[in-house]
Design an enzyme around this catalytic site. Sequence first.
Site, PDB file in Angstrom:
ATOM      1  N   ASP A 284      -2.553  -0.230   4.441  1.00 42.88           N
ATOM      2  CA  ASP A 284      -3.639   0.657   4.839  1.00 42.88           C
ATOM      3  C   ASP A 284      -4.946  -0.130   4.672  1.00 42.88           C
ATOM      4  OD1 ASP A 284      -5.127   2.758   5.757  1.00 42.88           O
ATOM      5  OD2 ASP A 284      -4.230   4.257   4.449  1.00 42.88           O
TER       6      ASP A 284
HETATM    7  C1  NOJ Z   1      -7.261   4.603   6.549  1.00 40.62           C
HETATM    8  C2  NOJ Z   1      -6.261   5.685   6.765  1.00 40.62           C
HETATM    9  O1  NOJ Z   1      -5.659   6.063   5.542  1.00 40.62           O
HETATM   10  C3  NOJ Z   1      -5.180   5.300   7.751  1.00 40.62           C
HETATM   11  O2  NOJ Z   1      -4.346   6.412   7.986  1.00 40.62           O
HETATM   12  C4  NOJ Z   1      -5.790   4.781   9.011  1.00 40.62           C
HETATM   13  O3  NOJ Z   1      -4.796   4.511   9.966  1.00 40.62           O
HETATM   14  C5  NOJ Z   1      -6.599   3.559   8.677  1.00 40.62           C
HETATM   15  N1  NOJ Z   1      -7.659   3.930   7.759  1.00 40.62           N
HETATM   16  C6  NOJ Z   1      -7.195   2.872   9.902  1.00 40.62           C
HETATM   17  O4  NOJ Z   1      -8.231   3.597  10.421  1.00 40.62           O
END
Ligand code: NOJ
Length: 743
Positions: A284
């Site tokens: 993430d």
């Molecule tokens: C953080 C989020 O938790 C995740 O779900 C997302 O895909 C990413 N950022 C990218 O934007």
Amino acid sequence: MRHVWSAAALVLALGAAQVVAAEPVDIEQRIDRLLGQMTLDEKVGQLNQLSGKEFTGPATDKVRSMETEIRNGRVGSMLNIKGVADTRRLQALALQSRLKIPLLFGLDVIHGYQTVFPVPLGESASWDLEAIEESARIAAREAAASGIHWTFAPMVDVGRDPRWGRVMEGAGEDSYLGTRIAAARVRGFQGRQLGGVESVMATAKHFATYGAAIAGRDYNAVDMSDHLLHETYLPPFKAALDAGAATFMNAFNTLNGIPATGHEGLQRDILKGAWGFKGFVVSDWGSVREMVVHGYAKDLPDAAAKALVAGSDMDMESNAYASSLAAQVKAGTVPVALVDDAVRRVLRKKFELGLFDDPYRFSDPARERAALSDPRHRQAARRIAARSIVLLKNEKGALPLRRGLGTIAVIGPLADARRDLEGGWIVKSDAANLASLVDAVREQAGPGTRVSYAPGCDVACRDTAGFKAALEAAAKADAVVLAVGESWDMSGEAKSRADIGLPGRQGELFEALRAIGKTPVVVMMAGRPMIFENVAEQADAILYAWFPGSEGGRAIADVLFGAVNPSAKLPMSFPRSMGQLPISYQQYETGRPVRDLKNIVYKSAYIDAPNTPRYAFGHGLSYTKFAYSDLRLSAASMTPSGKLTLSFTLANTGPMAGAEVVQLYLRDPVASVVRPVKELKGFQRIELQPGQQRTVSFTIERDTLAFFNRKLEWTAEAGQFELMVGSASDDIRLRQTIVLDAP
Ligand code: NOJ
């Protein structure tokens, strides 16, 4: 496993609309050949993902240095880039690199690209797997034509605490419903096989247990038994994998003291080991770096080593792999074989998408124009939104609204909202092109009906100065619709709320209407279950519309006027009070259950509130009535390798055509591990004309009765099981006991 494609076979399999990667190729051989040519730096480059947000602005030093990195083959993927022009421009840079390995473009296409569908939790309330698959398919079609290869969806985290704002992005509290929806979304995004230009790769996220954050506070730690992990939180991920999910994303949280991003047990033992996942895992955003903040890695190089060794293949925006992985390999901390494995996984997807054969195949101006202007997409958005709206309460014939009323007053902070209709995670707002609820009521009310509007207050509703005008409008009306709830940015990532009541003084607006003798039909919008006890008790009718998307205003009006008969069912319990959280219908029996509300002394109860939710999982009313009768079994018992069929008759006994989501629940009353009082095991959405009836059947097999035993083995134990069929988890209409024979 070898991937040998024949373009002709794929075109046949996918249908004429899907143009797929050309050339019969042996992907594994091509990966071997390419990997053999790559330097360590180039390998690490494939595992490096950067955000391209800056590329849409002026050419700063940062942009120029990123461009150089791409040209040098030090970037494998970009996120937050979209549109034919930008994706082509950046792909052209990647093609200037020594080995000309194309970039992968990833984006959060969560509930639509241009056409916005209901937020995932809302759409899950439809329990309509075909509709859910269709919305993902349309989102994929629009995104793929704009150069996107990969969406960071579906989020398949089970969520049982509505304080956690990201319940908005999931399928709710139930693992079984979650598995079915996870698979539908993956099928929708990916089509039948990667490589179609109308498909994008899906991501099952966030692996794992992100939804169980302590106290519902986003990013918080998770502490969980292996039993709950395997039984409840992992199955939707496994279902996404079985449906072919190309990628997984790990999670920000720690699980029992280990950050998910550095969790070898999750990523190597379970996902890539026991489950045999062949795709790749992306971290993430910044979660590799955050292992330092957690106190699990001493610095960025240590975090890079720990994440890669634990099975996290691609680093999203931590710059940890790019800055230090090569050095860690040279120092012997990270075996190069693990880096090679991660690179293979990434390259495999690039080959499967056909990017080596045509790096620009997803960025197609003509296809982009066609996909973004296809009127069928908005039509689908309206249909799916209407199927997602839950009729929580309907008394005194309050709904549907009668035609031919003199005046309808549409009141409330969300009555004329447009941006809020779209919900939390959209690619770009198209709010200017939306009909608000007031607009839609005007469109549908008919020529003789006057429609008035007054907001009363804004969503924050700290100031009641506007109540007066709202009350005046209501006083003159024959029917009042009150639209209340959250603004689009109150749910979603980092939007945990410690109080999930109606924001500000919105509840007082309802009370003020009651005080002048008006009982409004209440329409609620939110990305989560809210608590609204005064409204639940005193309103005659409540529609829960979630954030319903581009056509949400019209879809709500469709339901208000009865053009659509509501059929949605809650995918999460709605609590009565904050003290009940977390809450799920899937509870375990205590030794001291409450059997009689008058006797709660020394019982598992609250002395100041009932245990039951305000609205239970699976609840949702219709404008018609459904009768359940005549439950029958093909046999009273079955062997472990056998099956039996449960059937019953469902009849529409009311005045309107409608659809009922029939639900099958199970209880295993005595087992080697205590089983929940009720577990969802099946559901079907059945459409019936007035007076029509139909036989509905469910097949019961060993897997229906099985569970993870103490040793985490998937077992079915001989004995009695109770099957329950009903309209909601708290509205069981038919029951029957069956026996599983000993082997
Ligand atoms: C953080 C989020 O938790 C995740 O779900 C997302 O895909 C990413 N950022 C990218 O934007």
